[in-house]
Enzyme design. Structure first.
Site, PDB file in Angstrom:
ATOM      1  N   ASP A 402       0.689  -1.165  -0.201  1.00 42.35           N
ATOM      2  CA  ASP A 402      -0.265  -0.149  -0.160  1.00 42.35           C
ATOM      3  C   ASP A 402       0.853   1.364  -0.480  1.00 42.35           C
ATOM      4  O   ASP A 402       1.976   1.292  -0.598  1.00 42.35           O
ATOM      5  CB  ASP A 402      -0.637   0.111   1.006  1.00 42.35           C
ATOM      6  N   ASP A 403       0.410   2.459   0.553  1.00 40.98           N
ATOM      7  CA  ASP A 403       0.533   3.750   0.621  1.00 40.98           C
ATOM      8  C   ASP A 403       2.060   3.398   1.197  1.00 40.98           C
ATOM      9  O   ASP A 403       2.830   2.530   1.848  1.00 40.98           O
ATOM     10  CB  ASP A 403       0.290   4.072   1.326  1.00 40.98           C
ATOM     11  N   ARG A 479      -5.829  16.373   3.135  1.00 42.89           N
ATOM     12  CA  ARG A 479      -4.649  15.317   3.204  1.00 42.89           C
ATOM     13  C   ARG A 479      -3.846  16.048   2.765  1.00 42.89           C
ATOM     14  O   ARG A 479      -2.389  15.407   2.557  1.00 42.89           O
ATOM     15  CB  ARG A 479      -4.926  13.845   2.534  1.00 42.89           C
ATOM     16  N   LYS A 512      -3.857  -0.967  -7.147  1.00 39.49           N
ATOM     17  CA  LYS A 512      -4.993  -0.037  -5.806  1.00 39.49           C
ATOM     18  C   LYS A 512      -4.840   1.496  -6.308  1.00 39.49           C
ATOM     19  O   LYS A 512      -3.867   2.058  -6.372  1.00 39.49           O
ATOM     20  CB  LYS A 512      -4.673  -0.633  -4.766  1.00 39.49           C
ATOM     21  N   TRP A 513      -6.095   1.962  -7.294  1.00 33.23           N
ATOM     22  CA  TRP A 513      -6.173   3.478  -7.681  1.00 33.23           C
ATOM     23  C   TRP A 513      -6.915   3.638  -7.000  1.00 33.23           C
ATOM     24  O   TRP A 513      -7.874   3.893  -6.571  1.00 33.23           O
ATOM     25  CB  TRP A 513      -7.122   3.774  -9.124  1.00 33.23           C
ATOM     26  N   ASP A 514      -6.445   4.795  -5.845  1.00 33.60           N
ATOM     27  CA  ASP A 514      -7.290   5.600  -5.334  1.00 33.60           C
ATOM     28  C   ASP A 514      -7.329   6.850  -4.919  1.00 33.60           C
ATOM     29  O   ASP A 514      -6.409   7.379  -6.345  1.00 33.60           O
ATOM     30  CB  ASP A 514      -6.019   5.135  -3.786  1.00 33.60           C
ATOM     31  N   ASN A 516      -7.812  10.190  -2.580  1.00 36.69           N
ATOM     32  CA  ASN A 516      -8.369  10.862  -1.080  1.00 36.69           C
ATOM     33  C   ASN A 516      -8.625  11.925  -0.964  1.00 36.69           C
ATOM     34  O   ASN A 516      -8.517  12.509  -0.075  1.00 36.69           O
ATOM     35  CB  ASN A 516      -6.677   9.971  -0.509  1.00 36.69           C
ATOM     36  N   ASP A 579     -13.454   2.389   4.298  1.00 41.82           N
ATOM     37  CA  ASP A 579     -11.729   2.467   4.722  1.00 41.82           C
ATOM     38  C   ASP A 579     -12.210   1.390   6.468  1.00 41.82           C
ATOM     39  O   ASP A 579     -11.708   1.511   6.997  1.00 41.82           O
ATOM     40  CB  ASP A 579     -11.770   3.339   5.287  1.00 41.82           C
TER      41      ASP A 579
HETATM   42  C1  GLA Z   1      -6.796   5.689   1.588  1.00 42.55           C
HETATM   43  C2  GLA Z   1      -7.348   3.893   1.339  1.00 42.55           C
HETATM   44  C3  GLA Z   1      -6.295   2.850   2.513  1.00 42.55           C
HETATM   45  C4  GLA Z   1      -5.085   3.367   2.419  1.00 42.55           C
HETATM   46  C5  GLA Z   1      -4.893   4.997   1.783  1.00 42.55           C
HETATM   47  C6  GLA Z   1      -3.200   4.576   1.898  1.00 42.55           C
HETATM   48  O1  GLA Z   1      -7.756   6.268   2.652  1.00 42.55           O
HETATM   49  O2  GLA Z   1      -8.514   4.044   1.082  1.00 42.55           O
HETATM   50  O3  GLA Z   1      -7.139   1.315   1.752  1.00 42.55           O
HETATM   51  O4  GLA Z   1      -4.385   3.061   1.212  1.00 42.55           O
HETATM   52  O5  GLA Z   1      -5.182   5.456   1.381  1.00 42.55           O
HETATM   53  O6  GLA Z   1      -2.683   6.502   2.614  1.00 42.55           O
END
Ligand code: GLA
Length: 764
Positions: A402-403, A479, A512-514, A516, A579
């Site tokens: 992930d991130d 953010r 996983k294309w986010d 935010n 989340d």
């Molecule tokens: C969002 C996603 C989480 C995670 C975070 C990472 O909130 O929904 O699942 O990937 O970003 O910063």
């Protein structure tokens, strides 16, 4: 089937169990006649003899006319599908008149129609990957034109008879030599029978998506909407509508619709004093502006709509099947790709013959491990490798980092935009981790948030002008991030290239294309067109990546479930539902989600015993039983689990592998909904009735209240079934009839969090 009677000028669209009819009147207007279910076994053409009761004479009630396409001009008092303005006059003015510019009056009159196959709405996926069902579909295209102004509009209706679904969209063309300003544009309007006023939709927020709401439409207007560059958490673009008291979970006539679009959207429900109901769905009118220059065309995305006589459950099942068969792309399995490369066989050869493909085991969503909640921003090569080894040992198939792996991204304040592997975290690049993941037999996945930039990043330092903003005005961070201006072609190209380099360099099977944050200060080089340009930019990058890397699969995420709709599902394989991974909160989120979207795409993780979002503790069984209702994933830190717990996880994962074809490919029956009960019971049944999965979870225990038995649905009454537990132990043998009349007896003790998942298998 599409039927036209040249005498009565009636157009009938006949689907499996519903009919939609329009008529061209003596003034060449296209008038809606009816839309509704037809009796079982009868699919006759409506003759047009019965005329709807309409009046367009009265001075205050002339809106009772039911134009298929409502345009601003002769309609001003009510909502319209299209409002356009013309800056010039087509003919010289009569003496004494003044120009009255701009002219805000569109009248569309029937010109012609044609029936074509495989027409595509606007923003249809361009990646070229197939869907499960590729049988050609009939599309009715009705050309309309303004008699004076150079505007033509084609109304399109693509039929998917098996699911009683019609996709509606509009194609606009400026046939003149001066620009036309389009000021409001929905994808279509729906005329529903009077009294169809009970609306089911979802509202929500971050970590509380998809909360079901059911209400009576007021007389006047009710809108559900989201004004941003993604679909949004606050609402989701779908609806179910029925007459109050005349539809229930499995009975009654239910109209349903959804937008195949991931940008600023609105669904507007109008109830007149007559109790007639109209629905308008498409681009949000706020800050909307589209200039159609001379010779230009614009195609809207689709408003997907249908009607059935099988209650809310029947509506959901139709949307699910439609999404599985007609919307979701099929990626080429990585193994097939390797084989094809070895044999130099063209990639298309992975397709089986025939238009309808039977899914193979590889077509179901793999069991995912995501390390976000295990390590957050504390990533190291070593801790990811350790997690991957533990994940593989319990049966995980896809490992997602992930991130935090790139640029200066050591926390959520910096680094977005710099899509190169950080040497601080991975001194040897991602190669050692990916090789180990692959050696363990898993695919590798990577988190990205391509639309964003942190001011603290190399990209922003080099190109502050690339973020959305109005020159000289403040830029609101959320953010700590800003949104890139996808109205600039060079930005879209830059992001495509950044992702392309990663995919070219590494064996990445999944991203996983986010996304935010919501938008603020939507200032772009393309002006108001940014609302559509952003969506087109996102879709375009994904389509190009998928065309170039046909084995790639993608999860759509926007702070959880903020980008879930039928548009993004045309180019992604699954979505991050929320989340919030608290099992009991998830039950309600998943119930609302299931109104429109299939379990196959609903990524659901088992996370820590003490949930990180809510602080509540749930047993492992509850967490698995809830997550196994969708595409199962694991998000807990596996380092915190002892051998016995890891073994328990492995046993659940092995069980899920035995039932996932039913969860991900079966028909859903919501037997007991949280809306009306303290427990949620659902059943997935394969379309041929041969297997089912029964899942019950008690949400909120009330002392003195005992669990009741819930009759099953969808089984074959005369067949005999075995009901198996997770260890494949037969708990019950009964006929479909018995199960559908009585239900499964059991040991639910009513405690909150008590849960079971059972596998039902036909034996005779
Ligand atoms: C969002 C996603 C989480 C995670 C975070 C990472 O909130 O929904 O699942 O990937 O970003 O910063």
């Amino acid at each position: 089937m599409i039927h036209f009677n040249p005498k009565t000028r009636m157009l009938n669209l006949i689907l499996r169990s519903s009919v939609y009819a329009m008529q061209i009147d003596n003034k060449d207007r296209l008038v809606h006649v009816v839309w509704g279910p037809h009796p079982v076994g009868v699919d006759g053409v409506l003759s047009g003899k019965i005329k709807p009761i309409l009046s367009d004479h009265a001075s205050f009630e002339f809106q009772t006319r039911r134009d298929e396409l409502l345009t601003f001009g002769d309609t001003t008092t009510h909502e319209v599908t299209l409002k356009a303005s013309f800056a010039t006059l087509p003919d010289p003015l009569p003496d004494g008149d003044a120009p009255h510019l701009p002219i805000r009056d569109v009248r569309l009159r029937y010109v012609s129609h044609e029936i074509v196959t495989d027409a595509q709405p606007g923003l249809a996926p361009a990646h070229g990957l197939p869907t499960v069902n590729r049988e050609p579909r009939e599309t009715l295209r009705i050309q309309m034109a303004d008699p004076v102004q150079p505007l033509t509009v084609t109304l399109c209706y693509r039929l998917t008879p098996a699911q009683d679904i019609i996709e509606r969209w509009l194609e606009l063309a400026n046939m003149g030599d001066a620009p036309i300003e389009i000021e409001q544009l929905f994808f279509g309007a729906l005329h529903l029978p009077n009294g169809t006023t009970e609306l089911t939709s979802v509202s929500g927020a971050w970590a509380q998506e998809f909360q079901t709401q059911r209400e009576r439409l007021p007389i006047g207007r009710r809108v559900i909407e989201h004004r941003s560059l993604q679909t949004g958490h606050a609402a989701n673009p779908f609806f179910l509508l029925n007459r109050p008291g005349q539809a229930w979970e499995e009975h009654g006539t239910v109209y349903f619709g959804a937008l195949a679009y991931s940008g600023s959207w609105q669904l507007s429900f109008e109830q007149f004093h007559s109790t007639d109901v109209r629905v308008h769905g498409g681009y949000h009118p706020a800050d909307f502006g589209l200039t159609l220059v001379a010779g230009a065309q614009h195609k809207t995305p689709a408003l997907v709509c249908g009607v059935c006589d099988e209650g809310w459950g029947g509506a959901s099942r139709r949307l699910h099947a439609f999404t599985r068969e007609r919307i979701l792309p099929i990626a080429v399995a990585a193994s097939q790709l390797r084989r094809a490369a070895l044999q130099t066989v063209p990639l298309e050869s992975h397709e089986t013959g025939g238009a309808v493909r039977t899914p193979a085991a590889a077509d179901y969503r793999p069991i995912l491990y995501n390390s976000w909640e295990a390590t957050y921003f504390g990533i190291t090569e070593q801790n990811q490798i350790e997690l991957a080894q533990k994940a593989a040992a319990i049966g995980v198939e896809l490992f997602c980092l992930d991130d935090g792996w790139f640029g200066g991204r050591r926390f959520d304040v910096a680094g977005l935009g710099d899509w190169t592997v950080s040497p601080d975290v991975f001194p040897n690049g991602l190669e050692p981790l990916i090789s180990e993941v692959n050696r363990l037999g898993m695919d590798f996945g990577l988190w990205v948030e391509p639309e964003m930039v942190n001011p603290d990043s190399d990209l922003y330092q080099a190109h502050p002008e690339w973020a959305l903003h109005f020159p000289g005005r403040p830029r609101t961070e959320a953010r700590c991030q800003l949104i890139l201006d996808f109205g600039r072609e060079e930005v879209v190209e830059h992001i495509f290239n950044a992702l392309d380099s990663l995919l070219a360099q590494y064996n990445i099977a999944f991203i996983k294309w986010d996304m935010n944050r919501n938008v603020s200060e939507p200032g772009s080089v393309v002006g108001k067109a940014i609302w559509q340009a952003h969506v087109a930019g996102v879709y375009g990058i994904i389509d190009r990546l998928r065309a170039k890397y046909p084995h790639l699969t993608i999860e759509s995420c926007s702070g959880g479930g903020g980008r879930i709709d039928l548009g993004i599902l045309g180019r992604t394989d699954q979505v991050w539902t929320s989340d919030n991974t608290d099992a009991l909160d998830r039950l309600r989120i998943q119930e609302g989600f299931s109104l429109a979207y299939p379990a196959r795409v609903m990524e659901a993780w088992v996370t820590h015993e003490k949930n990180h979002q809510t602080g509540r503790s749930h047993e492992l069984s509850t967490r698995f039983d809830v997550a196994m209702r969708g595409a199962l994933g694991i998000g807990a830190s596996l380092n915190g689990l002892d051998e016995a717990e890891l073994k328990e996880c492995a046993s659940y994962i092995a069980f899920y592998k035995r039932i996932r074809h039913i969860v991900q490919g079966g028909d859903l029956y919501r037997l007991e909904r949280l809306e009306e009960s303290d427990a949620s019971t659902i059943l997935y049944v394969l379309p041929d009735g041969s297997e089912a999965v029964y899942s019950v979870v008690v949400h909120s225990h009330k002392m003195g209240q005992f669990r009741r038995m819930v009759p099953l649905r969808g089984l074959i009454p005369s067949a005999t079934y075995e009901v198996l537990d997770r260890y494949q132990k037969v708990r019950l043998t009964a006929t479909g009839y018995e199960l559908m009349v009585q239900g499964i007896g059991g040991d639910e003790d009513g405690r909150s969090g008590h849960s079971r998942t059972l596998h039902i298998k036909r034996v005779e």
